[in-house]
Motif scaffolding. Structure first.
Motif, PDB file in Angstrom:
ATOM      1  N   THR A 209      49.318  40.962  45.712  1.00 38.99           N
ATOM      2  CA  THR A 209      49.715  41.840  46.817  1.00 38.99           C
ATOM      3  C   THR A 209      48.532  42.133  47.719  1.00 38.99           C
ATOM      4  OG1 THR A 209      50.670  44.012  47.348  1.00 38.99           O
ATOM      5  CG2 THR A 209      49.257  43.892  45.401  1.00 38.99           C
ATOM      6  N   ASP A 210      48.833  42.566  48.938  1.00 39.61           N
ATOM      7  CA  ASP A 210      47.775  43.039  49.837  1.00 39.61           C
ATOM      8  C   ASP A 210      47.816  44.560  49.960  1.00 39.61           C
ATOM      9  OD1 ASP A 210      50.034  43.414  51.372  1.00 39.61           O
ATOM     10  OD2 ASP A 210      49.361  42.201  53.079  1.00 39.61           O
ATOM     11  N   ASP A 211      48.613  45.216  49.085  1.00 34.07           N
ATOM     12  CA  ASP A 211      48.787  46.664  49.120  1.00 34.07           C
ATOM     13  C   ASP A 211      48.032  47.302  47.944  1.00 34.07           C
ATOM     14  OD1 ASP A 211      49.604  49.300  49.056  1.00 34.07           O
ATOM     15  OD2 ASP A 211      51.714  48.858  49.447  1.00 34.07           O
ATOM     16  N   PRO A 212      46.841  47.853  48.163  1.00 37.27           N
ATOM     17  CA  PRO A 212      46.061  48.406  47.051  1.00 37.27           C
ATOM     18  C   PRO A 212      46.726  49.611  46.392  1.00 37.27           C
ATOM     19  CG  PRO A 212      45.016  48.914  49.159  1.00 37.27           C
ATOM     20  CD  PRO A 212      46.117  47.948  49.445  1.00 37.27           C
ATOM     21  N   LYS A 213      47.430  50.427  47.171  1.00 37.67           N
ATOM     22  CA  LYS A 213      48.078  51.602  46.596  1.00 37.67           C
ATOM     23  C   LYS A 213      49.192  51.204  45.639  1.00 37.67           C
ATOM     24  CE  LYS A 213      46.980  54.759  50.395  1.00 37.67           C
ATOM     25  NZ  LYS A 213      47.522  55.656  51.454  1.00 37.67           N
ATOM     26  N   ALA A 214      49.969  50.201  46.037  1.00 42.08           N
ATOM     27  CA  ALA A 214      51.035  49.722  45.159  1.00 42.08           C
ATOM     28  C   ALA A 214      50.453  49.131  43.876  1.00 42.08           C
ATOM     29  CB  ALA A 214      51.883  48.682  45.881  1.00 42.08           C
ATOM     30  N   ALA A 215      49.312  48.459  43.992  1.00 44.17           N
ATOM     31  CA  ALA A 215      48.681  47.861  42.817  1.00 44.17           C
ATOM     32  C   ALA A 215      48.153  48.929  41.865  1.00 44.17           C
ATOM     33  CB  ALA A 215      47.552  46.934  43.254  1.00 44.17           C
ATOM     34  N   ALA A 216      47.682  50.035  42.400  1.00 44.46           N
ATOM     35  CA  ALA A 216      47.097  51.091  41.573  1.00 44.46           C
ATOM     36  C   ALA A 216      48.142  51.958  40.892  1.00 44.46           C
ATOM     37  CB  ALA A 216      46.189  51.971  42.433  1.00 44.46           C
ATOM     38  N   GLU A 217      49.335  52.043  41.429  1.00 45.69           N
ATOM     39  CA  GLU A 217      50.359  52.969  40.955  1.00 45.69           C
ATOM     40  C   GLU A 217      50.650  52.778  39.469  1.00 45.69           C
ATOM     41  OE1 GLU A 217      52.696  56.153  41.254  1.00 45.69           O
ATOM     42  OE2 GLU A 217      51.798  55.269  43.065  1.00 45.69           O
ATOM     43  N   GLY A 218      50.305  53.801  38.666  1.00 40.99           N
ATOM     44  CA  GLY A 218      50.612  53.806  37.246  1.00 40.99           C
ATOM     45  C   GLY A 218      49.806  52.831  36.402  1.00 40.99           C
ATOM     46  N   SER A 219      48.810  52.192  36.991  1.00 39.49           N
ATOM     47  CA  SER A 219      48.039  51.181  36.264  1.00 39.49           C
ATOM     48  C   SER A 219      47.142  51.820  35.209  1.00 39.49           C
ATOM     49  CB  SER A 219      47.194  50.369  37.245  1.00 39.49           C
ATOM     50  OG  SER A 219      46.487  49.352  36.571  1.00 39.49           O
ATOM     51  N   HIS A 220      46.870  51.075  34.136  1.00 38.62           N
ATOM     52  CA  HIS A 220      46.016  51.562  33.052  1.00 38.62           C
ATOM     53  C   HIS A 220      44.544  51.211  33.258  1.00 38.62           C
ATOM     54  CE1 HIS A 220      50.077  51.078  31.230  1.00 38.62           C
ATOM     55  NE2 HIS A 220      49.775  52.253  30.718  1.00 38.62           N
ATOM     56  N   VAL A 221      44.283  50.172  34.039  1.00 42.98           N
ATOM     57  CA  VAL A 221      42.906  49.717  34.277  1.00 42.98           C
ATOM     58  C   VAL A 221      42.745  49.352  35.745  1.00 42.98           C
ATOM     59  CG1 VAL A 221      41.104  48.055  33.657  1.00 42.98           C
ATOM     60  CG2 VAL A 221      42.807  48.749  31.938  1.00 42.98           C
ATOM     61  N   LEU A 222      41.757  49.956  36.397  1.00 44.77           N
ATOM     62  CA  LEU A 222      41.389  49.561  37.752  1.00 44.77           C
ATOM     63  C   LEU A 222      40.078  48.789  37.656  1.00 44.77           C
ATOM     64  CD1 LEU A 222      42.161  52.689  39.976  1.00 44.77           C
ATOM     65  CD2 LEU A 222      43.713  50.972  39.037  1.00 44.77           C
ATOM     66  N   TYR A 223      40.048  47.607  38.248  1.00 48.64           N
ATOM     67  CA  TYR A 223      38.932  46.685  38.085  1.00 48.64           C
ATOM     68  C   TYR A 223      38.489  46.181  39.458  1.00 48.64           C
ATOM     69  CZ  TYR A 223      36.360  42.879  35.670  1.00 48.64           C
ATOM     70  OH  TYR A 223      35.397  42.046  35.166  1.00 48.64           O
ATOM     71  N   THR A 224      37.182  46.063  39.655  1.00 52.38           N
ATOM     72  CA  THR A 224      36.698  45.496  40.912  1.00 52.38           C
ATOM     73  C   THR A 224      35.433  44.694  40.684  1.00 52.38           C
ATOM     74  OG1 THR A 224      36.230  45.987  43.249  1.00 52.38           O
ATOM     75  CG2 THR A 224      35.262  47.468  41.602  1.00 52.38           C
ATOM     76  N   ASP A 225      35.048  43.962  41.722  1.00 52.06           N
ATOM     77  CA  ASP A 225      33.842  43.144  41.742  1.00 52.06           C
ATOM     78  C   ASP A 225      33.267  43.235  43.155  1.00 52.06           C
ATOM     79  OD1 ASP A 225      31.862  41.317  41.104  1.00 52.06           O
ATOM     80  OD2 ASP A 225      33.178  39.555  41.131  1.00 52.06           O
ATOM     81  N   ILE A 261      41.342  53.720  32.954  1.00 55.17           N
ATOM     82  CA  ILE A 261      39.903  53.491  32.929  1.00 55.17           C
ATOM     83  C   ILE A 261      39.507  52.598  34.099  1.00 55.17           C
ATOM     84  CG2 ILE A 261      39.785  53.753  30.425  1.00 55.17           C
ATOM     85  CD1 ILE A 261      39.460  50.660  30.265  1.00 55.17           C
ATOM     86  N   VAL A 262      38.213  52.613  34.413  1.00 56.21           N
ATOM     87  CA  VAL A 262      37.679  51.824  35.526  1.00 56.21           C
ATOM     88  C   VAL A 262      36.649  50.837  34.991  1.00 56.21           C
ATOM     89  CG1 VAL A 262      36.370  51.908  37.687  1.00 56.21           C
ATOM     90  CG2 VAL A 262      38.056  53.692  37.173  1.00 56.21           C
ATOM     91  N   LEU A 263      36.768  49.579  35.440  1.00 54.20           N
ATOM     92  CA  LEU A 263      35.845  48.528  35.037  1.00 54.20           C
ATOM     93  C   LEU A 263      35.223  47.851  36.259  1.00 54.20           C
ATOM     94  CD1 LEU A 263      37.878  46.754  32.177  1.00 54.20           C
ATOM     95  CD2 LEU A 263      36.168  48.570  31.951  1.00 54.20           C
ATOM     96  N   HIS A 264      34.020  47.355  36.081  1.00 59.75           N
ATOM     97  CA  HIS A 264      33.312  46.576  37.109  1.00 59.75           C
ATOM     98  C   HIS A 264      32.416  45.607  36.369  1.00 59.75           C
ATOM     99  CE1 HIS A 264      30.870  45.342  40.450  1.00 59.75           C
ATOM    100  NE2 HIS A 264      31.333  46.255  41.283  1.00 59.75           N
ATOM    101  N   CYS A 265      32.445  44.330  36.743  1.00 59.57           N
ATOM    102  CA  CYS A 265      31.676  43.333  36.001  1.00 59.57           C
ATOM    103  C   CYS A 265      30.181  43.395  36.289  1.00 59.57           C
ATOM    104  CB  CYS A 265      32.208  41.932  36.284  1.00 59.57           C
ATOM    105  SG  CYS A 265      32.197  41.479  38.028  1.00 59.57           S
ATOM    106  N   LEU A 266      29.777  44.091  37.337  1.00 61.39           N
ATOM    107  CA  LEU A 266      28.379  44.272  37.721  1.00 61.39           C
ATOM    108  C   LEU A 266      27.738  42.941  38.156  1.00 61.39           C
ATOM    109  CD1 LEU A 266      27.180  46.754  34.924  1.00 61.39           C
ATOM    110  CD2 LEU A 266      27.949  47.314  37.251  1.00 61.39           C
ATOM    111  N   PRO A 267      26.737  42.981  39.026  1.00 61.66           N
ATOM    112  CA  PRO A 267      26.137  44.174  39.637  1.00 61.66           C
ATOM    113  C   PRO A 267      27.076  44.804  40.665  1.00 61.66           C
ATOM    114  CG  PRO A 267      25.234  42.209  40.647  1.00 61.66           C
ATOM    115  CD  PRO A 267      26.101  41.731  39.512  1.00 61.66           C
TER     116      PRO A 267
END
Length: 310
Positions: A209-225, A261-267
């Motif tokens: 999706t291109d909708d970040p809010k829809a992707a976040a709704e009720g999710s158990h893990v938010l992940y970014t890079d 929870i929130v994850l990031h692969c770093l840096p």
């Protein structure tokens, strides 16, 4: 489960693993972390890295040292690879010296060429297509946080890059619903999306999706890079306005499950793909995730080297 089937195998993609093998590696990683099992080896690991690395280089090295083995750093500047020696020649020579090799390079095809000519296990330590070792640690961290994997929802925000590709495959193998939120022109490769949906089957959803809010709704893990991967540094500034809506911040996190929870692969680039308050907040598991690179990769090493205690 027995991981004997991984003895001598390559890991070029997470798709090389079955669901049972993936879960077995995660169980072994957890036992290695607690010290419940303490296998030993005297083998030699080669690190053939063409890209910069902190966590991957250090975690592989420490893992091998703790197992009783040795590590040789074979970066291009100190080997004939940097002077143009054909990869097929390098592979056949290192095959005679090493017991296992982890390769960090640009093209997946280079990794596959090396694996074709070498008989020893070859591990993908990152290519432009995939980063499977990172996702093993991510799944271990998720399992530690929730006590399970199947049925959870993981949402990724940002560039549909190598981390996104491996995350999709890993989640599909584990029965996790995965949502990838990216700008329309930065989605994961179509062939990876198709592969992931084939692996997921009817067990879990794969949503692009291109909708970040829809992707976040009720999710158990938010992940970014990061929004610009290695080799794309000249594009970093121009990408900021494009990716700004995909930043993990307090507002986006508030849409997720209350125990998310929130994850990031770093840096990380604090203030760009993730805000300082979220990165240092109570829902962040980023430092546990970084530590688990050591344990997950140790599990992979002992399994592919066949040194597990009976």
């Amino acid at each position: 489960m027995s991981l004997a089937a991984l003895n001598g195998r390559d890991l070029l993609s997470l798709a090389d693993l079955s669901e049972a093998e993936l879960l077995g590696l995660l169980d072994l990683a957890a036992n290695l972390k607690t010290g419940e099992v303490q296998p030993q080896c005297r083998q030699v690991l080669g690190l053939l890295f063409s890209k910069a690395s902190t966590r991957t280089r250090v975690s592989f090295s420490v893992a091998m040292y703790q197992l009783g083995g040795q590590v040789l750093d074979l970066n291009a500047s100190v080997t004939q690879v940097g002077r143009g020696e054909p990869l097929m020649d390098t592979a056949r020579v290192l095959d005679r010296y090493l017991d296992i090799v982890a390769i960090r390079t640009f093209a997946q095809a280079e990794l596959e060429t090396f694996a074709h000519y070498a008989k020893i296990p070859v591990i993908n330590a990152l290519t432009d297509l995939e980063h499977p070792c990172q996702i093993l640690a991510d799944l271990q961290t998720i399992q530690e946080s929730f006590g399970q994997l199947s049925g959870l929802t993981v949402s990724y925000f940002g560039d549909g890059n190598n981390v996104a590709h491996s995350l999709m495959i890993g989640c599909a193998l584990a029965g996790i619903h995965v949502r990838i939120a990216t700008p329309a022109d930065y989605q994961p490769l179509p062939e990876i999306i198709e592969q992931t949906r084939r692996i997921a089957g009817d067990r879990s959803q794969v949503i692009i999706t291109d909708d970040p809010k829809a992707a976040a709704e009720g999710s158990h893990v938010l992940y970014t890079d990061v929004w610009a991967s290695m080799g794309q540094e000249d594009l970093a500034e121009s990408r900021i306005p494009i990716f700004q809506p995909y930043q993990i911040n307090a507002n986006l996190l508030s849409l997720a499950d209350s125990e998310a929870i929130v994850l990031h692969c770093l840096p990380a680039h604090r203030g760009e793909e993730i805000t300082e308050d979220v990165m240092e907040g109570s829902q962040s598991r980023i430092w546990d995730e970084a530590e688990n690179r050591l344990h997950a990769q140790k599990a992979l090493l002992v399994s592919t080297l066949g040194v597990l205690e009976s």
